[in-house]
Design a protein around this motif. Sequence first.
Motif, PDB file in Angstrom:
ATOM      1  N   TRP A   1     -49.622  15.364  -3.207  1.00 26.82           N
ATOM      2  CA  TRP A   1     -51.022  15.700  -3.519  1.00 26.82           C
ATOM      3  C   TRP A   1     -51.547  16.805  -2.596  1.00 26.82           C
ATOM      4  O   TRP A   1     -52.297  17.673  -3.002  1.00 26.82           O
ATOM      5  CB  TRP A   1     -51.907  14.448  -3.419  1.00 26.82           C
TER       6      TRP A   1
ATOM      7  N   GLN B   1     -48.938  11.039  -1.529  1.00 28.20           N
ATOM      8  CA  GLN B   1     -49.985  11.673  -0.714  1.00 28.20           C
ATOM      9  C   GLN B   1     -49.546  13.072  -0.276  1.00 28.20           C
ATOM     10  O   GLN B   1     -50.320  14.020  -0.268  1.00 28.20           O
ATOM     11  CB  GLN B   1     -50.304  10.800   0.501  1.00 28.20           C
TER      12      GLN B   1
ATOM     13  N   LEU C   1     -53.760   7.168  -3.263  1.00 33.79           N
ATOM     14  CA  LEU C   1     -53.947   8.629  -3.245  1.00 33.79           C
ATOM     15  C   LEU C   1     -55.333   8.991  -2.700  1.00 33.79           C
ATOM     16  O   LEU C   1     -55.479   9.896  -1.870  1.00 33.79           O
ATOM     17  CB  LEU C   1     -53.788   9.187  -4.666  1.00 33.79           C
TER      18      LEU C   1
ATOM     19  N   LYS D   1     -46.719   7.168   0.215  1.00 33.87           N
ATOM     20  CA  LYS D   1     -46.785   8.248   1.191  1.00 33.87           C
ATOM     21  C   LYS D   1     -46.322   9.571   0.570  1.00 33.87           C
ATOM     22  O   LYS D   1     -46.915  10.621   0.782  1.00 33.87           O
ATOM     23  CB  LYS D   1     -45.912   7.900   2.407  1.00 33.87           C
TER      24      LYS D   1
ATOM     25  N   THR E   1     -56.281   9.340   1.165  1.00 31.19           N
ATOM     26  CA  THR E   1     -56.037  10.533   1.995  1.00 31.19           C
ATOM     27  C   THR E   1     -56.438  11.832   1.297  1.00 31.19           C
ATOM     28  O   THR E   1     -56.409  12.891   1.922  1.00 31.19           O
ATOM     29  CB  THR E   1     -54.539  10.656   2.377  1.00 31.19           C
ATOM     30  N   ALA E   2     -56.803  11.750   0.039  1.00 29.14           N
ATOM     31  CA  ALA E   2     -57.071  12.988  -0.722  1.00 29.14           C
ATOM     32  C   ALA E   2     -58.336  13.688  -0.233  1.00 29.14           C
ATOM     33  O   ALA E   2     -59.325  13.038   0.105  1.00 29.14           O
ATOM     34  CB  ALA E   2     -57.224  12.644  -2.197  1.00 29.14           C
TER      35      ALA E   2
END
Length: 281
Positions: free
Chosen positions: A135, A132, A163, A129, A166-167
Motif C-alpha cells: 500500500w 501495508q 491496511l 504487513k 498504517t495507511a
Amino acid sequence: MTKLNETYTLNNGIKIPKVAFGTWQMPAESTRQAVLEALKAGYRHIDTALAYQNEKEVGQAVRDSGIARDEIYVTSKLPGETKTYEGAKKDFETTYNNLGLDYLDLYLVHAPFPWDEMGKSENIEKYDKANQEVWKALEEILASGKVKSIGVSNFNVHDLKSLLSTAEVKPAVDQIQYYVGYTEPKISQFALDNDILIEAYSPLATGRMLSNPTVERIAEKYGASVAQLAIEFVVQNGAFTHKEHILDNARLDFVISDEDMDTLNGMKDSAVDMYHHGRQE
Ligand SMILES: NC(=O)c1ccc[n+]([C@@H]2O[C@H](COP(=O)([O-])OP(=O)(O)OC[C@H]3O[C@@H](n4cnc5c(N)ncnc54)[C@H](OP(=O)(O)O)[C@@H]3O)[C@@H](O)[C@H]2O)c1
C-alpha cells in the motif's frame, strides 16, 4: 443520461462511473474490438488487470476510440501474488507501459493473498504487513500522478482494518464479489462506515445467476432480462458493477421497486462464494 453515464463520488472527490465493462477472461486478441464496442455502446469505465493479460489491448482501444481520455475511466490491478514494495513498483510500471496512457484512473491491489492461498483462514494475518508495504508503494504511485485513485479488491473486514491502521491514504474502493444472494453485509457495512465504495464484481455470479427462478420472475415484471435485473440490483444497492454482453446489459432503463429490492436483498440461495470461502468475518 443513461446509467452508464451516472457516477458515484469517491472519498477523494473523484467521480467514478456506476457501471464498468469488465475484461476478465477476455482473450487479448478480441479485447481491443470488444472495448471499442463497449465504448461505442456508451460504457465509460473499463476494468482490467495485469493478470488478465489484455492491458495492452485495453489501452489501444482507449487510444483508438476517439473519445477524450478524461471521459473514460480506466482501472487496473496489481497481482495478488505481488506482496513486496519493490514488486508493486515494478508491476505498476509494467501495467503503465502496457496501457500506454498518461494516467490510470484507479489502481487496485487485486487480492490480499496470492490466489492459490485464498480461502485459507488459518493464515488470516500472514500478509497483513506485506499488504501495508504494498500500500505504501501505491500511495507513492498516487503521489506521482500516474494514477488518480488507489484501492483494493477482495479485502475483507480484517484486511481493511489492518491496511487502515498504517495507511496515509484510505482506499477509495474495495472491489468484491457481490450479487443477489451474496451481498457481503459485514464488508459492505465496514466500507460504508469508512467511506470506501464497494465495487460489485461478478454481478451475475459469473453466469450462474442467469438460471435463478426468483430473479427470473422479478425480471419478467420489468420486461428486463435476468442480466439487466441483476446489474440494476447492484447499482441500486449502491455498489457498482461489470458486464460483458455489451448492448443488452447496457439497457438499464427501469427501477426495481422497494418491495422487490427487499426480496432480492433477502435472498441467500442464488450462489456460493467462489473466491474466498471461509474468509468472511
Ligand atoms: N477483482 C476481482 O478479483 C474480480 C474477479 C472476478 C471478476 N472481476 C471483474 O468483474 C467482471 C465481471 O465478472 P464476471 O465475468 O464474473 O461477470 P458476471 O457479469 O457475473 O458474469 C459474466 C457471465 O455472464 C454471462 N452473461 C453476461 N451478460 C449476459 C446476458 N445478457 N445474457 C446471457 N449471459 C450473460 C457472460 O457470458 P459470456 O461469456 O457469453 O459473455 C459470462 O459467462 C470481470 O470482467 C472483471 O472485470 C473482478
